[in-house]
Design a protein around this motif. Structure first.
Motif, PDB file in Angstrom:
ATOM      1  N   GLU A 252      -8.306   2.154   2.554  1.00  0.00           N
ATOM      2  CA  GLU A 252      -8.170   3.044   1.405  1.00  0.00           C
ATOM      3  C   GLU A 252      -7.168   2.478   0.395  1.00  0.00           C
ATOM      4  O   GLU A 252      -7.381   2.548  -0.818  1.00  0.00           O
ATOM      5  N   MET A 253      -6.074   1.912   0.904  1.00  0.00           N
ATOM      6  CA  MET A 253      -5.089   1.317   0.007  1.00  0.00           C
ATOM      7  C   MET A 253      -5.658   0.069  -0.667  1.00  0.00           C
ATOM      8  O   MET A 253      -5.403  -0.187  -1.850  1.00  0.00           O
ATOM      9  N   ALA A 254      -6.435  -0.704   0.090  1.00  0.00           N
ATOM     10  CA  ALA A 254      -7.081  -1.877  -0.497  1.00  0.00           C
ATOM     11  C   ALA A 254      -8.043  -1.447  -1.596  1.00  0.00           C
ATOM     12  O   ALA A 254      -8.156  -2.108  -2.646  1.00  0.00           O
ATOM     13  N   LEU A 255      -8.707  -0.327  -1.365  1.00  0.00           N
ATOM     14  CA  LEU A 255      -9.632   0.207  -2.371  1.00  0.00           C
ATOM     15  C   LEU A 255      -8.871   0.631  -3.631  1.00  0.00           C
ATOM     16  O   LEU A 255      -9.301   0.341  -4.752  1.00  0.00           O
ATOM     17  N   GLU A 256      -7.741   1.309  -3.451  1.00  0.00           N
ATOM     18  CA  GLU A 256      -6.950   1.726  -4.601  1.00  0.00           C
ATOM     19  C   GLU A 256      -6.483   0.538  -5.431  1.00  0.00           C
ATOM     20  O   GLU A 256      -6.480   0.567  -6.666  1.00  0.00           O
TER      21      GLU A 256
END
Length: 346
Positions: A252-256
């Protein structure tokens, strides 16, 4: 309550076909015929052929269904009679079931009252097939248009389907629906957005909904459709990559971060390719094991008296050994070598 199927008379009336197919086509070399009139005459004849094609296939489907059902009741249990019937008429099994599905769709639409029997002649074959696959609400809209005498092609089916998708979806903000109702946002652009948004979890829908609500214009819709598509691709692929599952990466952080840097599409493609590579490696390993097993079996079944078979096995050792070597071009100037190392090997 089970709907009453149409009577034979209703079906015959609805599917009545022209008897005389000796059409008089306009002479393409006749300069006295205006282009518009020439196209109009050909279009009229084309529609008759299109209608006949639909009606013929519906009846063929009904015939095939009758043969299949008869076989189920009194056949050998393996469908031999049905298959022989198809073979004698040079019809493949897939073609037969496609025609049966068409017949089932026609009978269902007629029996449920979605279509007036007399309005079937207003459909092109492809439009009818698309209608049968549409949502019940869309079928009703199409049925009403056909009953009014409108000519129904795939374009009309898609247009009505897009309109229903856009106006009925709970995913689109009211601001967007209002623009669609006013005609400033074509439903054909909203339908792809809705389809992509349906693939996303709620947590990822809110930012998209907020942006299109603040700027309910065509450019924003197109941009959000592309973003939703990339986002869905990323989430789907990331969930399949085994390498990522075994790591502490916060997806999710990589996506952000990908969203902040505006490189979501590249990131989604990266993860998608990783999925495909893992699947390819798994398939490679399975094929390699199978090839080795077949080579061992053939080696046991042959001896020195079969030098050509032994030569075949020797040549293929570059593919069955632990190190696989494959040429990347016909000249053999470039090659790739892969070492198969299963878990537990040194």
């Amino acid at each position: 309550m089970t709907a009453t199927p149409p009577s034979p008379d209703e079906i015959v009336a609805a599917l009545e076909t022209p008897v005389d197919f000796d059409f008089q086509l306009p002479d393409p070399e006749d300069e006295e015929i205006q282009e518009a009139e020439f196209q109009q005459q050909l279009d009229a004849i084309w529609k008759l052929c299109d209608r006949f094609d639909l009606q013929t296939d519906i009846w063929r489907g009904r015939i095939l269904r009758a043969v299949r059902d008869r076989e189920k009741k009194g056949g050998d249990g393996r469908g031999t009679g049905f298959l022989n019937w198809l073979k004698a008429r040079e019809i493949t099994k897939s073609q037969a079931y496609a025609l049966i599905q068409l017949a089932n769709s026609a009978d269902t639409l007629l029996a449920e009252g979605t279509l007036d029997p007399k309005s079937i002649n207003n459909f092109s074959k492809r439009a009818f097939l698309e209608t049968a696959k549409s949502a019940p609400e869309v079928q009703r809209l199409i049925g009403e248009a056909a009953q009014k005498g409108d000519r129904i092609t795939r374009r009309e089916v898609k247009q009505l389907s897009d309109e229903w998708t856009a106006m009925s979806s709970e995913l689109l903000p009211e601001e967007v629906k209002e623009k669609a109702a006013q005609g400033s946002l074509p439903p054909r652009h909203l339908a792809p957005l809705v389809k992509e948004m349906e693939k996303l979890p709620d947590i990822h829908l809110k930012p998209i909904q907020k942006e299109i609500a603040e700027s309910p214009d065509l450019d924003t819709v197109k941009h959000m459709t592309s973003s939703a598509r990339s986002l869905a691709k990323y989430l789907d692929a990331a969930a399949q990559v085994q390498t990522l599952k075994n790591s502490p990466i916060d997806l999710e952080m990589a996506l952000e971060e990908a969203l902040r840097l505006d490189c979501l599409n590249t990131t989604a493609d990266l993860v998608k390719q990783a999925t495909q590579l893992e699947q390819t490696v798994a398939k490679l390993y399975t094929t390699w094991k199978r090839l080795g097993s077949l080579s061992d079996r053939l080696y046991v079944d042959t001896g020195a008296s079969n030098p050509n078979l032994r030569s075949l096995l020797t040549t293929l050792e570059v593919l069955t050994s632990e190190v696989i070597e494959v040429s990347l071009d016909e000249a053999g100037d470039r090659a790739v070598r892969l070492r198969i190392m299963t878990q537990g090997n040194s």
